[in-house]
Design a protein around this motif. Structure first.
Motif, mmCIF file in Angstrom:
data_model
loop_
_atom_site.group_PDB
_atom_site.id
_atom_site.type_symbol
_atom_site.label_atom_id
_atom_site.label_comp_id
_atom_site.label_asym_id
_atom_site.label_seq_id
_atom_site.Cartn_x
_atom_site.Cartn_y
_atom_site.Cartn_z
ATOM 1 N N MET A 29 -33.536 34.399 -20.761
ATOM 2 C CA MET A 29 -32.718 35.263 -19.930
ATOM 3 C C MET A 29 -31.240 34.888 -20.024
ATOM 4 S SD MET A 29 -34.771 37.486 -18.674
ATOM 5 C CE MET A 29 -35.746 37.386 -20.191
ATOM 6 N N ALA A 30 -30.957 33.732 -20.611
ATOM 7 C CA ALA A 30 -29.598 33.240 -20.843
ATOM 8 C C ALA A 30 -29.746 32.015 -21.737
ATOM 9 C CB ALA A 30 -28.914 32.877 -19.522
ATOM 10 N N PRO A 31 -28.657 31.505 -22.314
ATOM 11 C CA PRO A 31 -28.763 30.282 -23.107
ATOM 12 C C PRO A 31 -29.417 29.166 -22.292
ATOM 13 C CG PRO A 31 -26.592 31.260 -23.372
ATOM 14 C CD PRO A 31 -27.276 32.032 -22.270
ATOM 15 N N ASP A 32 -30.391 28.488 -22.880
ATOM 16 C CA ASP A 32 -31.099 27.371 -22.237
ATOM 17 C C ASP A 32 -31.892 27.800 -21.015
ATOM 18 O OD1 ASP A 32 -29.998 25.535 -24.089
ATOM 19 O OD2 ASP A 32 -28.162 25.438 -22.913
ATOM 20 N N ALA A 33 -32.155 29.079 -20.851
ATOM 21 C CA ALA A 33 -32.941 29.559 -19.711
ATOM 22 C C ALA A 33 -34.154 30.309 -20.224
ATOM 23 C CB ALA A 33 -32.094 30.449 -18.810
ATOM 24 N N ASN A 34 -35.178 29.558 -20.645
ATOM 25 C CA ASN A 34 -36.403 30.137 -21.181
ATOM 26 C C ASN A 34 -37.406 30.282 -20.043
ATOM 27 O OD1 ASN A 34 -38.839 30.704 -22.453
ATOM 28 N ND2 ASN A 34 -38.334 29.491 -24.254
ATOM 29 N N PHE A 35 -37.354 31.419 -19.359
ATOM 30 C CA PHE A 35 -38.256 31.675 -18.239
ATOM 31 C C PHE A 35 -39.652 32.059 -18.707
ATOM 32 C CE2 PHE A 35 -34.358 31.929 -15.811
ATOM 33 C CZ PHE A 35 -34.740 31.477 -14.556
ATOM 34 N N PHE A 36 -39.730 32.745 -19.850
ATOM 35 C CA PHE A 36 -40.996 33.354 -20.254
ATOM 36 C C PHE A 36 -41.456 32.771 -21.578
ATOM 37 C CE2 PHE A 36 -38.605 36.586 -17.787
ATOM 38 C CZ PHE A 36 -39.385 36.522 -16.640
ATOM 39 N N SER A 37 -42.073 31.595 -21.494
ATOM 40 C CA SER A 37 -42.447 30.840 -22.686
ATOM 41 C C SER A 37 -43.403 31.588 -23.589
ATOM 42 C CB SER A 37 -43.094 29.519 -22.263
ATOM 43 O OG SER A 37 -42.389 28.929 -21.199
ATOM 44 N N ALA A 38 -44.233 32.441 -23.005
ATOM 45 C CA ALA A 38 -45.267 33.131 -23.777
ATOM 46 C C ALA A 38 -44.858 34.526 -24.201
ATOM 47 C CB ALA A 38 -46.558 33.195 -22.955
ATOM 48 N N ALA A 39 -43.586 34.876 -24.044
ATOM 49 C CA ALA A 39 -43.131 36.223 -24.386
ATOM 50 C C ALA A 39 -43.261 36.479 -25.881
ATOM 51 C CB ALA A 39 -41.684 36.408 -23.950
ATOM 52 N N ILE A 40 -43.752 37.671 -26.224
ATOM 53 C CA ILE A 40 -43.918 38.117 -27.607
ATOM 54 C C ILE A 40 -43.302 39.501 -27.698
ATOM 55 C CG2 ILE A 40 -45.588 38.657 -29.424
ATOM 56 C CD1 ILE A 40 -47.538 36.739 -28.028
ATOM 57 N N ALA A 41 -42.633 39.782 -28.818
ATOM 58 C CA ALA A 41 -41.838 40.997 -28.916
ATOM 59 C C ALA A 41 -42.645 42.272 -28.703
ATOM 60 C CB ALA A 41 -41.131 41.054 -30.275
ATOM 61 N N ALA A 42 -43.913 42.290 -29.087
ATOM 62 C CA ALA A 42 -44.672 43.535 -28.981
ATOM 63 C C ALA A 42 -46.149 43.257 -28.758
ATOM 64 C CB ALA A 42 -44.473 44.386 -30.236
ATOM 65 N N ASP A 43 -46.469 42.577 -27.657
ATOM 66 C CA ASP A 43 -47.879 42.323 -27.348
ATOM 67 C C ASP A 43 -48.410 43.262 -26.275
ATOM 68 O OD1 ASP A 43 -46.597 41.278 -25.142
ATOM 69 O OD2 ASP A 43 -47.804 39.454 -25.044
ATOM 70 N N GLY A 44 -47.574 44.207 -25.821
ATOM 71 C CA GLY A 44 -48.012 45.161 -24.830
ATOM 72 C C GLY A 44 -48.060 44.620 -23.420
ATOM 73 N N CYS A 45 -47.414 43.478 -23.189
ATOM 74 C CA CYS A 45 -47.423 42.860 -21.863
ATOM 75 C C CYS A 45 -46.009 42.492 -21.419
ATOM 76 C CB CYS A 45 -48.264 41.585 -21.862
ATOM 77 S SG CYS A 45 -50.024 41.834 -22.112
ATOM 78 N N MET A 46 -45.813 42.565 -20.110
ATOM 79 C CA MET A 46 -44.650 41.951 -19.484
ATOM 80 C C MET A 46 -45.075 40.574 -18.972
ATOM 81 S SD MET A 46 -43.349 45.218 -17.219
ATOM 82 C CE MET A 46 -44.987 45.866 -16.807
ATOM 83 N N ASP A 47 -44.139 39.650 -18.930
ATOM 84 C CA ASP A 47 -44.414 38.318 -18.403
ATOM 85 C C ASP A 47 -43.844 38.231 -16.989
ATOM 86 O OD1 ASP A 47 -44.785 35.978 -21.035
ATOM 87 O OD2 ASP A 47 -44.854 38.143 -21.229
#
Length: 494
Positions: A378-396
């Motif tokens: 969500m910003a530099p050094d702010a990885n809120f959604f470790s499991a995010a994938i560009a197109a897996d059909g899910c929101m984290d």
């Protein structure tokens, strides 16, 4: 010598060394271009090679030099052909060089550039003219540049743009202008075709620059520019948001609570850059502020499976190649023929409809942060959604209670930077495909969609898998994730 299409890396049949006049030569060695001249031998990464061409007997190679991990600038090297008979050999060498240097990336991308001079702390115009444009021009990109003068202008421009004329719409801005670009495409009568044909790219000039962090692994303008030059078109899930009588799309995040308020309520402190956000968080954490709401969620992974199930979901997508680039063949712009077709229909209706079957509306009294994201950073050094994938059909989805002791709450939020956020017991993490959120007990407040403020009113969200297109560095998010799972980027060569 001009090349118009993208090619996959392959072994060339041309000479791997090109002799030139004056004891100069060029050679290809693995992933490097090797220059031999009077100053000795030096190597240039093929990733940094921007262009090569012949003009008469003069051969010119343009490339990017990096003085640090945060800055790049164009330079060039020239040599002369030893005689006219070597022209065909030189042309073959240049062709092989550019094929290897660009790989799957399109050469000479055509870009519609929207520069927002008011993004973040300002300075976007200066960064564009001084730092970014020279790199793109050295790569022979075709550029049409517009300087934005008002909020919402990007939506209007993109809604009318000729999508056959460009390969990418490039926002030189913070994350707000990409939000407008996606929504301009979404408002078109041919929205489905436009969203699947035009890739959105981002030169970071704002406060957060999340889009650039995720797609290029950097929030520095020149590094993003180089990644766009060498980047590949990648599918991205988009989120339909319905609120009151309005439908629009989100590409990044939706938030209510401490995160949203710390961002939107500190707009008067833009001169502080990203530090204004930290100040907002600290202030609200120590007040133990809570944001009551009613929430219904369609969970895909995370309730019965827990966080181990989310890790397994992530590994499966990375290891079997079913994520990210897997959608490009079946959902690229070429598959959408001429028919004018708007956004896909909503599977779950709108926020004004009856709650979908199987959804349970649950009252929450003590939510401190409701944060739903489509990208990892969500910003530099702010990885809120470790499991995010560009197109897996899910929101984290991340939920954190607001009644935590201030020190515990701060440690939880700071663990985003230390890489321990996902495993924190205070963090509820789920992968979802849709939800409805209804704020309670507040007359007014802050709801953030992609960092933009929307009315403080109920809204509903649902994901559309692979609906949008972006240019990414390698066909996936650059975030490796604080859990250090499979590094998605390593499965595809730059």
């Amino acid at each position: 010598m001009a090349m118009n299409g993208a090619s996959s890396p392959q072994k060339s049949n041309c000479h791997e060394m090109l002799p030139l006049a004056g004891d100069k030569s060029l050679s290809l060695d693995g992933k490097e271009l090797v220059i031999h001249d009077a100053s000795g031998r030096r190597s240039i990464s093929l990733y940094n090679v921007l262009w090569a061409e012949l003009s008469g007997a003069q051969l010119t190679v343009s490339y990017a030099t990096q003085s640090s991990k945060a800055a790049a600038k164009p330079e060039s090297w020239t040599g002369q052909l030893p005689d006219a008979s070597s022209k065909s050999v030189a042309e073959s060498f240049i062709s092989a060089l550019l094929t290897l240097a660009y790989g799957d990336a399109q050469i000479r991308k055509r870009a519609y550039v929207l520069v927002n001079p008011n993004s973040g702390p300002g300075g976007a115009l200066r960064k564009w003219e001084r730092d970014v444009r020279p790199l793109l021009e050295a790569a022979r990109m075709e550029l049409d540049v517009v300087t934005l003068t008002r909020g919402g202008e990007a939506v209007d421009l993109v809604e009318k743009v000729d999508i056959e004329k460009y390969d990418t719409i490039m926002a030189c801005s913070g994350d707000g202008t990409p939000h407008e670009v996606f929504n301009g495409l979404a408002k078109r009568p041919d929205a489905l075709k436009a969203l699947s044909k035009i890739a959105v790219s981002h030169i970071p000039c704002g406060s957060g620059n999340a889009m650039s962090c995720n797609l290029y692994g950097s929030h520095k303008p020149t590094m993003a520019a180089l990644a766009i030059i060498k980047g590949v078109v990648t599918p991205l899930d988009l989120i339909s948001i319905t609120q009151e009588d309005r439908r629009f799309v989100s590409f990044l995040s939706q938030a209510i609570g401490i995160i949203a308020e710390s961002d939107l309520a500190t707009e008067n402190l833009r001169w502080m850059g990203s530090a204004r956000f930290d100040l907002g968080v600290f202030t609200r954490v120590f007040r133990r502020k809570c944001y009551p709401c009613d929430l219904a969620v369609k969970v895909e992974v995370g309730d019965e499976d827990g966080k181990d199930g989310i890790k397994s979901h992530y590994r499966n997508f990375v290891s079997d190649g079913s994520s990210d680039m897997a959608l490009t063949t079946s959902q690229n712009g070429d598959q959408v023929d001429g028919d004018e077709e708007g956004l896909p229909p909503l599977k779950h209706g709108t926020v004004k409809d009856k709650l979908p079957e199987g959804w349970e509306l649950v009252s929450h009294e003590n939510i401190g942060t409701f944060y739903c994201g489509n990208m990892a950073y969500m910003a530099p050094d702010a990885n809120f959604f470790s499991a995010a994938i560009a197109a897996d059909g899910c929101m984290d989805l991340v939920i954190i209670n607001g009644d935590l002791p201030p020190i515990t709450a701060l440690k939880t939020l700071l663990s985003v930077e230390s890489g321990k956020f996902f495993d924190s017991p205070q963090v509820c993490y789920k992968k979802i495909s849709a939800y409805r959120l209804i704020p309670r007990n507040q007359k007014d407040g802050y709801i953030s969609i992609d960092g933009e403020r929307v009315p403080f009113a109920p809204f509903q969200a649902e994901v559309h898998r692979g609906l949008g297109r972006v240019i990414s560095k390698r066909g996936c998010f650059e975030a490796s994730g604080p859990m250090n799972w499979e590094k998605a980027g390593e499965r595809k060569q730059a």
